[in-house]
Scaffold this motif. Structure first.
Motif, mmCIF file in Angstrom:
data_model
loop_
_atom_site.group_PDB
_atom_site.id
_atom_site.type_symbol
_atom_site.label_atom_id
_atom_site.label_comp_id
_atom_site.label_asym_id
_atom_site.label_seq_id
_atom_site.Cartn_x
_atom_site.Cartn_y
_atom_site.Cartn_z
ATOM 1 N N ASP A 47 0.822 -1.215 0.000
ATOM 2 C CA ASP A 47 0.000 0.000 0.000
ATOM 3 C C ASP A 47 0.857 1.268 0.000
ATOM 4 O OD1 ASP A 47 0.849 -0.773 2.532
ATOM 5 O OD2 ASP A 47 -0.818 0.200 3.553
ATOM 6 N N GLY A 48 1.920 1.263 0.844
ATOM 7 C CA GLY A 48 2.808 2.430 0.893
ATOM 8 C C GLY A 48 3.470 2.659 -0.456
ATOM 9 N N ARG B 292 -1.097 -7.456 9.774
ATOM 10 C CA ARG B 292 -1.047 -6.287 10.665
ATOM 11 C C ARG B 292 -2.433 -5.736 10.931
ATOM 12 N NH1 ARG B 292 3.428 -2.326 8.091
ATOM 13 N NH2 ARG B 292 5.076 -3.826 7.791
ATOM 14 N N ASN C 31 5.174 3.449 9.159
ATOM 15 C CA ASN C 31 4.184 2.475 9.614
ATOM 16 C C ASN C 31 4.361 2.248 11.115
ATOM 17 O OD1 ASN C 31 3.267 1.747 6.914
ATOM 18 N ND2 ASN C 31 5.253 0.753 6.707
HETATM 19 MG MG MG Z 1 2.214 -1.451 3.963
#
Ligand code: MG
Ligand code: ATP
Length: 463
Positions: A192-193, A267, A340
């Motif tokens: 995602d990042g 996570r 994160n």
């Molecule tokens: Mg990520």
């Protein structure tokens, strides 16, 4: 429109018998005009001519929701992936680069291999470079030349031959470097990042008016990317997790009141834990971030453990790394280089709490073995099904970039390969919906309580 004047989403309402919304991906011709299109070199390849409808019709779309009520609108559609009759880039002019960022995931090397081989063998593109160690490699590291020979057997290895990193995303420096190296296709593999980074690169490229296609291939072992059916590496992770669960089961059944506790990746999304539990059938309890639980009191985890031990003499618990974070008290807020949140080790915490509880109670002597296979799982090569999936994702990305699409990711939606706007997958996370049928199926396989309604005094005691 955002501050760069770039469209966040390209929504088109398509009127027809059953009107639907096409969430379209940008095309280079949206901002670079009057460029020629070339016949796709695949057209002259006799091998492909036997395949009926090998080329995808420009107007083909794929529905996001496949189960709809008969009276409801047809919903969102995405552009179908695949080779087009015409390509936007002349193959001899293409200079492509590939970068991998974020954590390791089985299948990364397969995606790299198939982008290189796809460009080379399908389109005759020979200039492909690999960026060393993630986004920062654009400006602080050397690049490597990637040829089919260099990548021929990398899919048999875990990790990424290019290296990866967190942090270090400097959009302007990255785009300067893309310009300096005269790169015109950028393939970005990451979670995602990374895809947020890809989106920033796409917007800056567009702002500068460069003829550079940006294609993302979403990587997330946790399966936490929305819209797509699943991410590559997920199947391999679920399969490899079985080995840890088996080991925990063997340990637990070999002693009196044995407990095997396995922590799996996840996570914010408990898909690996949920599917690994469903696959194994040796798991008595699966705990995921989406489903809160409590320890003490009636209906709590301790009570359930005692019950299972009395019934079976052993027990296996699977916990996703993001589960129960609200319960883990003694924690320090930390972040990694990408910003994160670093999670507290719930597996270690849980094993201590269970041991403490049963020692204090003095009624039942237990033996607990804790297994954390995270790095063993992340580092293995993709299994057969992920190798096929990664190959098709990479080929779709190559077809899309060659056709002139940009700012997109290649992903499977309802079993069909599609092009999805980058923003669409970065704006939220895919999570297990505990009111959906899959979680209910999992619960019926373990027959665990839902842990949903803690007694009032317990909530206060454990918070
Ligand atoms: Mg990520
Ligand atoms: P995973 O979490 O699955 O391991 P990821 O891609 O989410 O993978 P991150 O470490 O969060 O991993 O990010 C990878 C790269 O993307 C880093 O180089 C980071 O600097 C960059 N990045 C993260 N978020 C953003 C953002 N919002 N804008 C630009 N770049 C970002």
């Amino acid at each position: 429109m955002d501050s760069n004047g770039v469209d966040e989403h390209q929504m088109k309402l398509v009127e027809g018998a059953a009107g639907y919304v096409l969430e379209d991906v940008p095309h280079l011709s949206d901002y670079i005009h009057d460029l020629p299109t070339y016949p796709n070199p695949l057209q002259s390849n006799a091998a492909y001519s036997v395949v009926r409808q090998y080329f995808v019709d420009e107007d083909d779309t794929v529905m996001e929701k496949i189960v709809v009520h008969q009276d409801s609108p047809r919903g969102t559609h995405f552009r179908r992936a695949g080779p087009r009759q015409k390509v936007y880039f002349k193959p001899a002019d293409v200079r492509a680069c590939i970068v991998t960022c974020g954590g390791l995931c089985p299948g990364l090397n397969t995606v790299i291999r198939e982008i290189v081989c796809g460009l080379h063998f399908m389109y005759g593109v020979t200039e492909v470079i690999g960026v060393d160690c993630g986004f920062r490699g654009f400006y602080s590291k050397n690049t490597v030349t990637l040829t089919p020979k260099v990548v021929s057997d990398i899919h048999k290895r875990g990790g990424t031959i290019l290296g990866t990193s967190r942090g270090g995303h400097d959009t302007s420096k990255i785009v300067d470097n893309i310009q300096d190296r005269e790169i015109n296709q950028v393939y970005i593999i990451g979670g995602d990042g990374t895809q947020k980074g890809a989106s920033a690169i796409y917007k800056e490229i567009r702002r500068r008016g460069l003829k550079v296609a940006v294609a993302g291939i979403p990587k997330t072992i946790d399966n936490d990317i929305p819209v797509i059916d699943k991410s590559f590496g997920f199947d391999t992770a679920v399969e490899e997790a079985q080995r840890a669960i088996n080991a925990a089961h063997v340990e637990a059944t070999s002693v009196e009141n044995g407990i095997g506790l396995v922590k799996l990746m996840g996570r914010y999304s408990g898909f690996i834990a949920m599917y690994a539990t469903l696959a194994s059938r040796d798991v008595d309890c699966c705990l995921i971030p989406e489903s809160p639980f409590y320890l003490e009191g009636k209906g709590g985890l301790y009570e359930f453990i005692a019950k299972r031990l009395r019934e079976n003499g052993h027990m296996v618990i699977v916990i996703a790394e993001g589960a129960g974070q609200d319960l883990v008290a003694e924690s320090i807020e930390k972040q990694d280089a990408s910003g994160n949140k670093l999670l507290k080790d719930v597996g270690l915490w849980m094993s201590l709490k269970i041991k403490e509880h049963f020692a204090k109670q003095g009624k039942m002597e237990i033996t607990l073995k804790y297994i954390d296979p995270t790095y063993m799982i992340r580092a293995i090569p993709a299994n057969a099904s992920d190798n096929v999936y990664s190959t098709l994702l990479a080929q779709s990305a190559v077809h899309g970039a060659m056709a002139g699409y940009t700012g997109f990711i290649s992903g499977l939606v309802n079993g069909r390969h599609t092009y999805i706007p980058l923003n669409r997958i970065t704006e939220r996370q895919n999570k297990v919906v505990i009111t959906d049928r899959m979680w209910a199926r999992m619960l019926s396989s373990t027959n665990q309580p839902s842990f949903m309604n803690p007694p009032k005094e317990t909530t206060e005691a454990t918070n």
